[in-house]
Design a protein around this motif. Sequence first.
Motif, PDB file in Angstrom:
ATOM      1  N   UNK A 145     -12.290   4.823   0.482  1.00  8.72           N
ATOM      2  CA  UNK A 145     -11.081   5.919   0.795  1.00  8.72           C
ATOM      3  C   UNK A 145     -10.578   5.760   2.093  1.00  8.72           C
ATOM      4  N   UNK A 146     -11.576   5.532   3.161  1.00 14.89           N
ATOM      5  CA  UNK A 146     -11.062   5.650   4.510  1.00 14.89           C
ATOM      6  C   UNK A 146     -10.460   4.268   4.814  1.00 14.89           C
ATOM      7  N   UNK A 147     -10.658   3.311   4.154  1.00 17.64           N
ATOM      8  CA  UNK A 147     -10.129   2.262   4.528  1.00 17.64           C
ATOM      9  C   UNK A 147      -8.684   2.139   3.708  1.00 17.64           C
ATOM     10  N   UNK A 148      -8.733   2.642   2.582  1.00 17.31           N
ATOM     11  CA  UNK A 148      -7.486   2.654   1.789  1.00 17.31           C
ATOM     12  C   UNK A 148      -6.248   3.603   2.354  1.00 17.31           C
ATOM     13  N   UNK A 149      -6.605   4.829   2.927  1.00 17.52           N
ATOM     14  CA  UNK A 149      -5.767   5.667   3.428  1.00 17.52           C
ATOM     15  C   UNK A 149      -4.995   5.115   4.637  1.00 17.52           C
ATOM     16  N   UNK A 150      -5.696   3.971   5.377  1.00 16.31           N
ATOM     17  CA  UNK A 150      -5.149   3.586   6.599  1.00 16.31           C
ATOM     18  C   UNK A 150      -3.868   2.690   6.336  1.00 16.31           C
ATOM     19  N   UNK A 151      -3.901   2.218   5.144  1.00 19.23           N
ATOM     20  CA  UNK A 151      -2.989   1.092   4.761  1.00 19.23           C
ATOM     21  C   UNK A 151      -1.593   1.362   4.892  1.00 19.23           C
ATOM     22  N   UNK A 152      -1.322   2.647   4.486  1.00 19.68           N
ATOM     23  CA  UNK A 152       0.317   2.847   4.721  1.00 19.68           C
ATOM     24  C   UNK A 152       0.574   2.943   6.123  1.00 19.68           C
ATOM     25  N   UNK A 153      -0.399   3.155   7.072  1.00 21.50           N
ATOM     26  CA  UNK A 153       0.026   3.328   8.526  1.00 21.50           C
ATOM     27  C   UNK A 153      -0.337   2.030   9.355  1.00 21.50           C
ATOM     28  N   UNK A 154      -0.923   0.864   8.680  1.00 20.55           N
ATOM     29  CA  UNK A 154      -1.260  -0.226   9.538  1.00 20.55           C
ATOM     30  C   UNK A 154      -0.069  -0.923  10.144  1.00 20.55           C
ATOM     31  N   UNK A 155      -0.463  -1.476  11.472  1.00 18.93           N
ATOM     32  CA  UNK A 155       0.737  -2.188  12.075  1.00 18.93           C
ATOM     33  C   UNK A 155      -0.055  -3.682  12.423  1.00 18.93           C
ATOM     34  N   UNK A 156       0.189  -4.518  11.581  1.00 17.32           N
ATOM     35  CA  UNK A 156      -0.437  -6.058  11.718  1.00 17.32           C
ATOM     36  C   UNK A 156       0.846  -7.020  11.693  1.00 17.32           C
ATOM     37  N   UNK A 157       0.628  -8.216  12.316  1.00 19.18           N
ATOM     38  CA  UNK A 157       1.788  -9.206  12.294  1.00 19.18           C
ATOM     39  C   UNK A 157       2.203  -9.684  10.848  1.00 19.18           C
ATOM     40  N   UNK A 158       1.270  -9.593   9.860  1.00 15.97           N
ATOM     41  CA  UNK A 158       1.593  -9.928   8.597  1.00 15.97           C
ATOM     42  C   UNK A 158       1.918  -8.815   7.491  1.00 15.97           C
TER      43      UNK A 158
END
Length: 482
Positions: free
Chosen positions: A422-435
């Motif tokens: 869950x801790x990994x999943x909740x970060x997805x909307x906030x991530x900033x990656x080149x891809x």
Amino acid sequence: MTTDRAPAAPEAAPVQAAETPGTSGLMEQHTIGPIPEAERTGTARGVFGIWLGVNMLPLTVITGALATTAFALPFGWALLAVVIGNLVGGVFMALHASQGPQLGVPQMIQARGQFGTKGAALVVLVAMVMFMGFYISNLVVGAQSLHGVYSAVDPTAAIVGAAVVSMAITVIGLRLIKVIITVSAVVVGLLVLASLVWILVSGVPDGALTAGTFSGTGFVSMIAVGAVWQIAYAPYVSDYSRYMPSGSGARAAFWATYGGTLISSVLVMTLGCLVGSAAKGDDVVGGLASLTGGLSTTVLLAFAGASALGNAGNVYCATLNTLTLAETFKPGWLPGLKARLVTSGVLHVVGVVVALAATGGFLTSFTNFITVLLYVLVPWSAINLVDYFVIRDGHYNVPAFFAPGGGPYGSWNVPALVVYLVGLAVQIPFVVLPMYVGPVAAEIGGIDLAWLVGLAVSGCLYWLVARRSQQPRPDVSVAATR
């Protein structure tokens, strides 16, 4: 709170050693097993020295340069972001260091107390990959530093030579690693200070300090880079502090680790920020050489040497994690010197092969690498710290970490693993990656808040789950398990 649980007992069965560790001889005999109290000869001074030296690398210069190259910040704002990021991330990292003296085992062995003996394997694998990533990165950047001094030097030969030096140090073990890295810290630290003075006296290139434009996106992103630089160390800080005495070592380990890593990382990243302002493109090493003039040869040689010498620490910890993974599938086996040497040798060879194939576009690849590390490590760090300091108050049945079935900790702690995911999943909307840029991050201008969300959600959710279902802490004290 765990599943596949073996019946709890006051004490777990003693660990059966395939190779019996001892204290005699030049080479370190212990690997992943608990360090007996009688052999706890580590000191806060030694821990401070190793963390002062761990950051004295060209890789740290390149990381600091991200602020003024990749994020295009003016020097003043870049420096402020570096300081804030390292101050915040260093707290989490140093809290993990305080666990070493209390439990006497490597950090990733202790993760079994949260995830179960087999459940922790996922986190151990992630940590092992991370250590190897830093090892490979240091090989590449060290070779670039040496090539910057002597263009005739073959980068392939430089990488192989650095690996040989690292292997020679790793063979002896942690005691030599500490001495080598501490001496390296003093030498390189003085040269970094000399470089900063040289640049100021010689004159900073016109417009270098004011080049770039402040942006919230770049500023917050560089804070995140500084934080992950520190948090990325969390999976192995206890590897260095586990030889400190349990009675008085925890507080000393925290401050020695925090002080050493903060001073060195901020100092060297400051040089990186300045060099990045004047560097052309991604050539940070070349920019350092041009700015330091007659001092450049000495500085680059020292950085190349520090990369080769300090890299022994990365492989040492990767070796402990590899042995931890092996013991997961052979419960009760306590690897000794032979297993450590063979594993270390294999990892050195693997690192060299990857480094020789991954020299192109390094700065971009490294930026992506440390960003992904942030997202993966944050949930584990939050769960580990909440469990250790809030739920169990530092009390663990250490022999149970090695027992078949995990004793009171079980083989699989499904709730903890779910919280981690869950801790990994909740970060997805906030991530900033080149891809990929998450939708929330895109909405707020590309500001990276994923690490803060991951820490808060993982820590709070684990606390809520653990306080409802946590078994009582073991009756046996930590001291009695050794």
